[in-house]
Write an enzyme that holds these catalytic residues in place. Structure first.
Site, PDB file in Angstrom:
ATOM      1  N   TYR A 177      -5.439  -1.499  -7.024  1.00  0.00           N
ATOM      2  CA  TYR A 177      -4.955  -2.706  -6.343  1.00  0.00           C
ATOM      3  C   TYR A 177      -4.447  -2.412  -4.937  1.00  0.00           C
ATOM      4  O   TYR A 177      -4.367  -1.271  -4.513  1.00  0.00           O
ATOM      5  CB  TYR A 177      -3.940  -3.477  -7.167  1.00  0.00           C
ATOM      6  CG  TYR A 177      -2.665  -2.815  -7.643  1.00  0.00           C
ATOM      7  CD1 TYR A 177      -2.196  -1.608  -7.156  1.00  0.00           C
ATOM      8  CD2 TYR A 177      -1.885  -3.456  -8.614  1.00  0.00           C
ATOM      9  CE1 TYR A 177      -1.016  -1.057  -7.609  1.00  0.00           C
ATOM     10  CE2 TYR A 177      -0.699  -2.909  -9.065  1.00  0.00           C
ATOM     11  CZ  TYR A 177      -0.277  -1.708  -8.569  1.00  0.00           C
ATOM     12  OH  TYR A 177       0.898  -1.175  -9.016  1.00  0.00           O
ATOM     13  N   GLU A 178      -4.156  -3.496  -4.218  1.00  0.00           N
ATOM     14  CA  GLU A 178      -3.766  -3.455  -2.803  1.00  0.00           C
ATOM     15  C   GLU A 178      -4.854  -2.817  -1.930  1.00  0.00           C
ATOM     16  O   GLU A 178      -4.575  -2.134  -0.951  1.00  0.00           O
ATOM     17  CB  GLU A 178      -2.434  -2.703  -2.616  1.00  0.00           C
ATOM     18  CG  GLU A 178      -1.338  -3.092  -3.573  1.00  0.00           C
ATOM     19  CD  GLU A 178      -1.101  -4.586  -3.662  1.00  0.00           C
ATOM     20  OE1 GLU A 178      -1.536  -5.331  -2.746  1.00  0.00           O
ATOM     21  OE2 GLU A 178      -0.491  -5.051  -4.642  1.00  0.00           O
ATOM     22  N   GLY A 179      -6.091  -3.065  -2.293  1.00  0.00           N
ATOM     23  CA  GLY A 179      -7.224  -2.464  -1.595  1.00  0.00           C
ATOM     24  C   GLY A 179      -7.605  -1.187  -2.295  1.00  0.00           C
ATOM     25  O   GLY A 179      -6.841  -0.215  -2.281  1.00  0.00           O
ATOM     26  N   ARG A 187       0.825  -1.206   0.000  1.00  0.00           N
ATOM     27  CA  ARG A 187       0.000   0.000   0.000  1.00  0.00           C
ATOM     28  C   ARG A 187       0.864   1.263   0.000  1.00  0.00           C
ATOM     29  O   ARG A 187       0.564   2.228  -0.695  1.00  0.00           O
ATOM     30  CB  ARG A 187      -0.956  -0.033   1.194  1.00  0.00           C
ATOM     31  CG  ARG A 187      -2.071  -1.040   0.993  1.00  0.00           C
ATOM     32  CD  ARG A 187      -2.952  -1.239   2.202  1.00  0.00           C
ATOM     33  NE  ARG A 187      -4.058  -2.128   1.852  1.00  0.00           N
ATOM     34  CZ  ARG A 187      -4.978  -2.559   2.704  1.00  0.00           C
ATOM     35  NH1 ARG A 187      -4.926  -2.180   3.965  1.00  0.00           N
ATOM     36  NH2 ARG A 187      -5.949  -3.355   2.294  1.00  0.00           N
TER      37      ARG A 187
END
Length: 570
Positions: A414-416, A287
């Site tokens: 991506y990555e949340g 993140r």
């Protein structure tokens, strides 16, 4: 392709004038500059030149084998041989110890130069860090040496066709064999660095459910699943699809099928049912890396656009002299530098945590979703402004400018997704501790506002103060809604609240930059220094007057209306 440029002056200003990392890391300033200078030269000479070619060559799946852009191979080999992968790691495992903030600068330089290229060692680092932190000694001895040398790569495997943001819905299984290993079976999608011919082996970290595992994330465990077993045999891990994407064309984004033939073996890493917390070691790094990807590409996009605007002549003069172009360039520069200040400030907190200051842990957690979501949203806008300033040439591929927008957009997803980041920020990083960390950051902002030098920016500082008051009112309203169990109302405003907070935190960091620049401006001995310090003051004023003012609208949308739109149907 436009000439590579880096604003090393601003990087050093943040590290050594504002953060003063030389005073608490125990490393000499010149030594850190030497590392960054050499890294920048490597990125300019080796990595940036394959940015456009890698985008054009792409990744291909043929006869079950995945090939990455041919132009990536030579620079990747040199990347490992020159020790750049090992930066920030201990000498005992073959690394090059540096402060985290210096390591983050090097990560930024590589991601700006070629984000698709950077993701291969980036994912390997993430997987290796999990092994270093929670793996057994045997697992460390087995995997780390080969990952350090670039013989083996790595990936993280969470997402499934029916379990994207809802990771707890994962159905990949891990069945114990009886000898300490597990038979893996399932499909993972959107796996960055999932396969390819850069490495002899790829070490996958896979979330899976063991028999008896509870529903949701609590029943997930984490497994090491190499593409090739240690005995050299294939491990029944196959890439069944390479995604065709908007951007990052040089990155192998794969669908991976585990155990289609019933012969995929994995080993548990960490304890059973602690898969999510162990995977979050990698996820939190990823993140922050999303923020770095946005900051780095945003800064390079600005540098290349500034260069173009000073050369392109229209209506008898360089377009940089036209007021609207000038405004756009200052907008880009102030935001790009604000993102840099945010990323490096957060990196310095990691150094302070490593040095024993446990008090910064909550602030790191607080800033992580801001780094990810705020920087990726705003960095993408910088890329759009770069295209606009280049005009028709920006829309075409000749200068490589449109690639920034295509490559950068994924960082918001991506990555949340950024919506998930906003929920995490609002619920877990602010309301969960009754805004204790939020208020602690607010106290830091007030401390900067009270510095004598801040009085030179009377109007801007007063406006930051009004934003602090609005922030408190927003927290109180969202907190009251949460206590009344009106969670939809809280989540409805989460994205706006994160954007509001990103603007506020960034304006504070820009204030500290402007204060330091104003101290140095009077003693500057040459015009180049004076111009730079003046630009830092302009950046801060512009950011407050053109970016922070957006918080008026954001706060009004949260506080100014009695009707709760979160209950309305779409």
């Amino acid at each position: 392709m436009a000439q590579y440029k880096t604003d090393l002056r601003d990087i050093y200003f943040n590290l050594f004038n504002v953060l003063k990392i030389q005073n608490h890391t125990g490393v000499a300033e010149n030594d850190m500059k030497d590392v960054i200078n050499e890294c920048n030269k490597f990125m300019e000479k080796e990595v940036y030149p394959c940015r456009i070619s890698g985008d054009q060559e792409g990744v291909h799946l043929k006869d079950g084998k995945v090939t990455v852009p041919p132009s990536f191979h030579a620079p990747m080999k040199k990347f490992y041989e020159n020790g750049w992968y090992g930066i920030g790691y201990a000498e005992e495992i073959g690394g090059m110890p540096t402060p985290h903030s210096v390591s983050m600068v090097c990560q930024s330089l590589m991601n700006g130069a070629n984000v698709s290229f950077a993701m291969y060692p980036g994912l390997a680092r993430g997987a290796m860090d999990v092994i270093l932190q929670v793996g057994s000694q045997e697992q460390k001895d087995t995997f780390v040496p080969n990952m350090m040398t670039g013989k083996w790569g790595g990936s993280m495997c969470l997402t499934e066709p029916g379990a994207g943001s809802d990771v707890g819905a994962a159905i990949t299984t891990a069945t114990p064999v009886g000898d300490g290993t597990y038979k893996m079976k399932g499909i993972k999608i959107f796996i960055s660095s999932g396969d390819g011919d850069l490495y002899e082996n790829v070490i996958h970290l896979v979330l899976a459910r063991t028999p008896g595992g509870a529903a949701g994330t609590k029943g997930l465990s984490l497994f090491i699943v190499p593409k090739i077993r240690l005995d050299g045999k294939a491990n029944d891990v196959r890439c069944t699809k390479v995604e065709e994407k908007m951007g990052i064309h040089g990155q192998a984004t794969c669908e991976l099928t585990f155990g289609a033939n019933g012969d995929c073996i994995g080993t548990l890493i960490g304890k059973e049912f602690e898969g999510m917390q162990n995977m979050f070691i990698l996820m939190n790094e990823a993140r922050l890396l999303c923020g770095v990807q946005a900051e780095s590409q945003g800064n390079l996009a600005y540098m290349l656009t500034e260069q173009y605007a000073k050369e392109r002549v229209q209506f008898g003069k360089e377009i940089v002299q036209h007021p609207d172009v000038k405004r756009t360039l200052v907008k880009m520069r102030s935001m790009a530098r604000a993102m840099r200040s945010l990323i490096l400030y957060t990196a310095d907190l990691f150094d302070r945590l490593h040095e024993g200051d446990k008090s910064v842990a909550d602030e790191i957690a607080f800033l992580t979703p801001i780094c990810k979501a705020y920087c990726s949203d705003e960095g993408f806008q910088v890329a759009i402004d770069a295209i606009q300033t280049h005009g028709g040439y920006g829309f075409c591929s000749e200068y490589g400018i449109e690639q920034f927008a295509r490559d950068l957009k994924i960082a918001t997803i991506y990555e949340g997704t950024n919506g998930i980041q906003a929920i995490d920020f609002t619920m877990r990083k602010v309301l969960k501790d009754n805004a204790k960390t939020f208020m602690a950051v607010g106290a830091k902002i007030q401390k900067s506002m009270m510095k004598p030098e801040a009085q030179a920016f009377k109007d801007e500082v007063a406006f930051i103060g009004k934003n602090l008051e609005k922030a408190q009112a927003i927290v109180q309203k969202l907190g009251a809604a949460a206590q009344a169990n009106n969670m939809d109302a809280v989540l409805f405003h989460a994205t706006n609240f994160l954007g509001f907070s990103g603007n506020l935190v960034s304006s504070w960091l820009m204030l500290d930059n402007a204060i330091e620049a104003s101290k140095l401006l009077g003693s500057a001995s040459n015009q180049e220094d004076k111009d730079y310090y003046q630009s830092k003051i302009v950046d801060f004023k512009f950011f407050v007057q053109q970016q922070l003012v957006k918080n008026v609208a954001l706060s009004q949308s949260i506080l100014g209306f009695s009707e709760d739109l979160s209950s309305l149907k779409v």
